[in-house]
Design an enzyme around this catalytic site. Structure first.
Site, PDB file in Angstrom:
ATOM      1  N   ALA A  16       0.828  -1.208   0.000  1.00 40.63           N
ATOM      2  CA  ALA A  16       0.000   0.000   0.000  1.00 40.63           C
ATOM      3  C   ALA A  16       0.859   1.253   0.000  1.00 40.63           C
ATOM      4  O   ALA A  16       0.525   2.259  -0.614  1.00 40.63           O
ATOM      5  CB  ALA A  16      -0.920  -0.009   1.214  1.00 40.63           C
ATOM      6  N   ILE A  48       4.063   1.459  -1.041  1.00 38.56           N
ATOM      7  CA  ILE A  48       4.873   1.573  -2.268  1.00 38.56           C
ATOM      8  C   ILE A  48       3.973   1.924  -3.441  1.00 38.56           C
ATOM      9  O   ILE A  48       2.988   1.225  -3.708  1.00 38.56           O
ATOM     10  CB  ILE A  48       5.578   0.223  -2.573  1.00 38.56           C
ATOM     11  CG1 ILE A  48       6.469  -0.204  -1.423  1.00 38.56           C
ATOM     12  CG2 ILE A  48       6.406   0.339  -3.843  1.00 38.56           C
ATOM     13  CD1 ILE A  48       7.007  -1.614  -1.571  1.00 38.56           C
ATOM     14  N   ASP A  81      26.413  25.056 -31.028  1.00 37.06           N
ATOM     15  CA  ASP A  81      27.391  25.218 -32.091  1.00 37.06           C
ATOM     16  C   ASP A  81      26.793  26.136 -33.154  1.00 37.06           C
ATOM     17  O   ASP A  81      25.585  26.408 -33.154  1.00 37.06           O
ATOM     18  CB  ASP A  81      27.722  23.847 -32.685  1.00 37.06           C
ATOM     19  CG  ASP A  81      28.947  23.889 -33.590  1.00 37.06           C
ATOM     20  OD1 ASP A  81      29.728  24.850 -33.485  1.00 37.06           O
ATOM     21  OD2 ASP A  81      29.102  22.971 -34.401  1.00 37.06           O
ATOM     22  N   ASP A  83      27.782  19.084 -33.821  1.00 38.04           N
ATOM     23  CA  ASP A  83      27.754  18.067 -34.865  1.00 38.04           C
ATOM     24  C   ASP A  83      29.120  17.490 -35.161  1.00 38.04           C
ATOM     25  O   ASP A  83      29.234  16.491 -35.849  1.00 38.04           O
ATOM     26  CB  ASP A  83      27.165  18.658 -36.160  1.00 38.04           C
ATOM     27  CG  ASP A  83      27.908  19.901 -36.620  1.00 38.04           C
ATOM     28  OD1 ASP A  83      28.914  20.266 -35.971  1.00 38.04           O
ATOM     29  OD2 ASP A  83      27.485  20.514 -37.617  1.00 38.04           O
ATOM     30  N   ASN A 140      -1.857   5.893  -2.696  1.00 43.85           N
ATOM     31  CA  ASN A 140      -1.102   5.161  -1.681  1.00 43.85           C
ATOM     32  C   ASN A 140      -1.385   5.713  -0.282  1.00 43.85           C
ATOM     33  O   ASN A 140      -1.449   4.950   0.698  1.00 43.85           O
ATOM     34  CB  ASN A 140       0.391   5.225  -1.980  1.00 43.85           C
ATOM     35  CG  ASN A 140       0.765   4.438  -3.212  1.00 43.85           C
ATOM     36  OD1 ASN A 140       1.158   5.004  -4.228  1.00 43.85           O
ATOM     37  ND2 ASN A 140       0.623   3.118  -3.162  1.00 43.85           N
ATOM     38  N   GLU A 150      -4.708   4.267   0.660  1.00 45.76           N
ATOM     39  CA  GLU A 150      -4.555   2.860   1.060  1.00 45.76           C
ATOM     40  C   GLU A 150      -3.897   2.758   2.426  1.00 45.76           C
ATOM     41  O   GLU A 150      -4.213   1.851   3.221  1.00 45.76           O
ATOM     42  CB  GLU A 150      -3.736   2.134   0.004  1.00 45.76           C
ATOM     43  CG  GLU A 150      -4.452   1.993  -1.337  1.00 45.76           C
ATOM     44  CD  GLU A 150      -3.514   1.735  -2.497  1.00 45.76           C
ATOM     45  OE1 GLU A 150      -4.000   1.662  -3.638  1.00 45.76           O
ATOM     46  OE2 GLU A 150      -2.280   1.635  -2.257  1.00 45.76           O
TER      47      GLU A 150
END
Length: 967
Positions: free
Chosen positions: A314, A316, A360, A677, A743, A746
């Protein structure tokens, strides 16, 4: 064309480094000898002696000895790790490790189903990131052009062709127009020879080469008697001795410098690592505490451990890595469609955090295609339309802009422009399988002269056929002229001359004045040179045309001054390496986003300054130009001050200078993106927070060093990528906070459930599989779909995000805990109310298992439905009731899938058995929807209250000047 100081090059021997001629050929130099870096200081014969060779090359036996001493002509590169190792790198995440530990424990306790689901979740999380990086790697493989090339080399006294990898130090090679230089070579013979070195030094023009020694130490860009690996032959041909191969070349040295750069982590990686560590520590500590409490509450040890695992599950956010990776993968896919290849997913977000861009010039801001833009012929001025090498575009008179006279003027222009074409060796070529557009073989400056002639209708092939070349005096830095003598079928000889305007004017005795050739006067010279200087100040490169009738004596002459005399001055052509059309607008957007932009180039300061102004880099605070000498004299603090101020052009820098600038900016705590480049850009690309290489004109070394490759070489694409990075960070922030909210809910449910189980004997309100169903099956797709949310507001009008700021901060934690607590309380309330509606008293004793399944089901459903409303509400800063909510159809499809899965879990018998759920009735759903309405009401009231408080705080107090209260 690049011009060098003739005083540097001399055939005198007073200061030359010489090697005794009686040195045995068989003896190779010891470790402190035979250094390739000073080969340019040697005479032609000295170079041959130094590297134990001669003009007719090495013998087979000597080649074997040289190879054993110096090694193969191969640059050792860091190859991609095996696929298995690349996949295993995805497991370097705290939450992934903790999920695997939970899976192992549940498997040990015999709960194979929960363990299998956790392992499946891990596989999903790790596969998303791996597959995206694998696809990017495959695309990069397609971009690589490391095909083997053939080189003409003298072996055993004969000229033969060999693979370039077979070359050894001491080989004598022949270089011709268009060929790639296979190694570092000290030239011993040259004929109108020049090389394209922009990939190595940043110089945009071909560099003329000579064979005589250089008497003083100079930088690589000034070593005009050497040709370097990684460059190509622009004009002419040459013979030379190989002085360095493989990693000993300048190319190899730079590649090793790039490989030595330490690995960098993106702000998002650091943020997710921070979140992962905190959550992991919290989950472990709290799970252990609750395990003890569960045992104390008389739960069997097996059930108590499963409860602790459920609690850890829950806490995590199991789907968070997958959700973040999915969002990044979606952004990477969107960028790929916009011509930006992302090699590492986290690079997308890093771009959005970019505070400084060091770009550049050649090939990035400009097209790397010289283009004639203005003409002076017979005293008249003309403007030339069109850019690049495509021979299309009108030539109009200036200043009126009227079209040229198609009878007289046009024919005269053709005669004038054919002079440049006949005094050139380059070739203008149409599109082919390897080149999508018109291109040139040879000197880009000469290519521009051919293009403007073709625009005017000159038949280049026919002109060169009608007048064959019988003699050429190539350009050199002393004369600053090039002359070609051509012969017509009737034997008429003409000398065609092009060169620096001041040199041509000095040789001229007559001038074409609107079709009339007359003696030239001092006033004519002053006026002509005045036009030249005025256009030079605009950043244009000028060449003057002249001609004269030639004779057989001129053809036989050894001194070009004999031919380049009594010239007829015909006119002037002005050209420029044009800036890309989209660059000014992209620069405005970058500056508007408060990103500091600097140009770092190996080109001359005046050229770079003009390009910077054309690009719009001087819009806000002006422009600062820092030369190579000034840069090296600066303290680190001064360099940082210039870079962080933006609008600075660092000119004539080498790879070490560029890397120094990048490292100093990073050390100042700024997120820096570097574009480039060339081979010379690779170290800086690797050292930067985000390296951006050009996919079309970029070298393979640059692409390998970069994290993002622009497939169209467009600076505008880079700016769009920055914008996409900002949008994706906002979306990831919404996803992370939304995920943690469920979470938190939960967590509340589990704690409340444990309290009720401990003190009242109630069954647990939710089981592990139902928690996983919320995180993996219910919210995963909707949160992942947030990655497709479009921009809300004007993200490119905001300052870059502080890389030290965190998604999970005090404010977001307070908000998600508040929302999670509401959801958790509502879920527990529905859990208890279901018992009440059924007429059962769970506090009185054992409860029917079927009723328990129904009660845990309504807990699961309440959390998930409220979470879906929570995610939807968090999508917009203006809350749930806004049109923005309907801007992402993918999100609503994902919600529909999540709801469908939820209904399957609730009503399909086979699935019910897996998740221990039971069907809900209409009244139960009414209570679920009521909980969602209550949740939305609390959230909207809270949002309106906060906004009202902010408005009040921003109002000036009585007697206080407006705006003071916001300071």
């Amino acid at each position: 064309m690049r011009e060098t100081d003739p005083s540097v090059h001399t055939r005198g021997h007073r200061n030359e480094v010489t090697v005794p001629k009686n040195r045995p050929r068989e003896s190779l130099r010891s470790d402190d000898e035979a250094q390739p870096t000073d080969a340019y200081l040697l005479s032609e014969d000295g170079a041959l002696a130094r590297f134990a060779t001669r003009r007719d090359g090495l013998t087979t036996e000597e080649v074997d000895r040289h190879r054993a001493t110096y090694g193969d002509n191969v640059i050792v590169q860091v190859h991609s790790a095996p696929l298995v190792l690349r996949y295993l790198r995805q497991f370097k995440d705290w939450m992934i490790v903790l999920l695997l530990v939970c899976a192992a424990i549940t498997a040990y306790l015999g709960d194979a189903l929960t363990s299998g689901v956790l392992v499946l979740l891990v596989l999903i999380n790790t596969s998303i990131g791996f597959l995206q990086e694998y696809r990017s790697g495959k695309t990069m493989d397609a971009l690589q052009h490391l095909s083997l090339s053939l080189t003409q080399v003298m072996r055993d006294g004969r000229l033969t062709e060999l693979d370039s990898t077979e070359l050894v130090v001491g080989d004598v090679v022949r270089l011709t127009e268009g060929a790639a230089v296979p190694a570092d070579i000290r030239l011993i013979e040259t004929s109108a020879f020049s090389t394209n070195e922009f990939a190595l030094t940043g110089e945009s023009d071909p560099t003329k080469k000579y064979s005589h020694a250089i008497v003083t130490e100079v930088i690589v860009a000034e070593r005009h008697n050497t040709a370097h690996a990684g460059t190509t032959v622009a004009t002419g041909e040459a013979m030379g001795v190989v002085v360095a191969t493989g990693t000993a070349t300048e190319l190899g040295r730079i590649a090793q410098l790039a490989d030595s750069a330490p690995p960098t982590t993106s702000p998002l990686q650091r943020e997710m690592g921070h979140i992962g560590r905190i959550i992991t520590y919290a989950a472990i500590v709290l799970a252990l505490v609750l395990l003890v409490l569960a045992v104390w509450a008389d739960l069997p040890l097996h059930a108590a451990v499963l409860f602790a695992i459920g609690f850890a599950s829950a806490v995590i956010p199991q789907g968070l890595p997958a959700e973040v990776n999915t969002a990044l993968a979606q952004a990477a896919a969107a960028l790929a469609k916009r011509k930006a290849l992302v090699k590492r997913l986290s690079a997308v977000e890093t771009l959005g955090s970019t505070q400084v861009i060091c770009t550049d010039k050649t090939g990035t801001l400009t097209k790397n295609e010289m283009t004639v833009t203005q003409l002076v012929m017979g005293g008249r001025n003309y403007v030339v339309r069109g850019t690049g090498y495509e021979p299309t575009g009108e030539i109009d008179r200036m200043p009126s802009g009227s079209a040229v006279d198609r009878t007289g003027d046009l024919e005269r222009l053709r005669r004038f422009l054919r002079v440049g074409a006949l005094a050139s060796n380059a070739r203008l070529l149409p599109p082919d399988e390897s080149h999508p557009g018109w291109h040139i073989l040879g000197d880009p400056t000469e290519g521009a002269l051919l293009t403007v002639a073709a625009k005017c209708g000159v038949d280049l092939t026919r002109e060169r056929t009608d007048e064959s070349k019988v003699r050429e005096f190539p350009f050199d830095s002393a004369r600053k002229l090039m002359t070609t003598i051509r012969e017509r079928a009737d034997g008429t000889l003409t000398a065609y001359v092009k060169g620096a305007p001041e040199s041509v004017v000095a040789k001229a005795r007559r001038i074409d004045d609107d079709g009339v050739v007359r003696p030239i006067t001092d006033a004519d010279r002053a006026a002509f040179l005045g036009v030249h200087l005025a256009r030079s100040d605009l950043g244009l490169r000028n060449l003057a045309y002249a001609a004269r009738a030639a004779s057989a004596e001129d053809v036989a002459a050894t001194d070009p001054n004999t031919v380049e005399r009594d010239l007829v001055l015909l006119g002037l052509v002005s050209m420029v390496d044009p800036i890309r059309d989209e660059v000014p607008d992209a620069m405005r957007r970058a500056l508007g986003a408060r990103v500091k932009v600097n140009i770092i180039t190996g080109d001359f300061s005046r050229t770079a300054e003009v390009i910077a102004r054309q690009a719009g880099l001087d819009d806000d605070n002006g422009l600062t130009v820092v030369t190579e000498a000034e840069l090296r004299a600066m303290s680190d603090d001064d360099v940082v001050a210039h870079a962080l101020a933006g609008g600075t052009v660092f000119s004539r820098v080498d790879p070490t200078d560029k890397t120094r600038i990048v490292d100093l900016v990073k050390r100042a705590g700024m997120v820096v993106a570097v574009t480039g480049d060339g081979i010379n850009d690779a170290p800086a690309l690797r050292h930067a927070d985000i390296g951006v290489a050009m996919g079309v004109s970029g070298t393979d070394v640059a692409k390998e060093a970069a994290e993002i490759v622009l497939l169209d070489d467009s600076f505008s694409t880079l700016v769009r990528a920055v914008e996409q990075g900002r949008v994706i960070y906002a979306n990831i922030s919404k996803g992370v906070v939304s995920c943690l909210t469920s979470n938190a809910a939960e967590l509340v449910v589990n704690i409340a459930s444990l309290i009720l189980a401990t003190f009242a004997g109630l069954p647990l309100a939710i089981n592990v599989m139902q928690i996983l169903a919320i995180d993996l099956l219910g919210e995963l797709l909707p949160i992942a779909a947030l990655g497709r949310d479009p921009e809300e507001g004007r993200v490119m009008r905001q300052a870059p995000r502080d890389p030290k700021s965190r998604i999970v901060n005090v404010r977001s934690i307070r908000d998600l805990l508040y929302a999670g607590a509401i959801i958790g309380v509502l879920a527990i309330a529905n859990f208890l109310l279901l018992f009440d509606r059924s007429g059962s008293d769970p506090f009185a004793g054992p409860v029917d298992p079927a009723l328990i399944a129904q009660a845990t089901t309504i807990t699961y459903v309440t959390v998930l439905v409220c979470q879906l409303f929570n995610i939807t509400q968090r999508r917009s800063a203006r809350g749930l009731f806004t049109r923005y909510i309907f801007t992402n159809p993918t999100y609503w499809l994902a919600c529909a899938v999540g709801v469908t899965i939820m209904l399957v879990i609730v009503y399909v018998p086979v699935v019910q058995a897996m998740f221990k759920t039971a069907p809900l009735g209409p009244l139960d759903w009414a209570f679920v929807l009521l909980a969602a309405v209550i949740f939305v009401a609390f959230r909207e009231i809270g949002r309106l209250t906060r906004n009202s408080a902010r408005r009040v705080a921003s109002r000036p107090r009585s007697g206080e000047p407006a705006g003071l209260s916001t300071l």
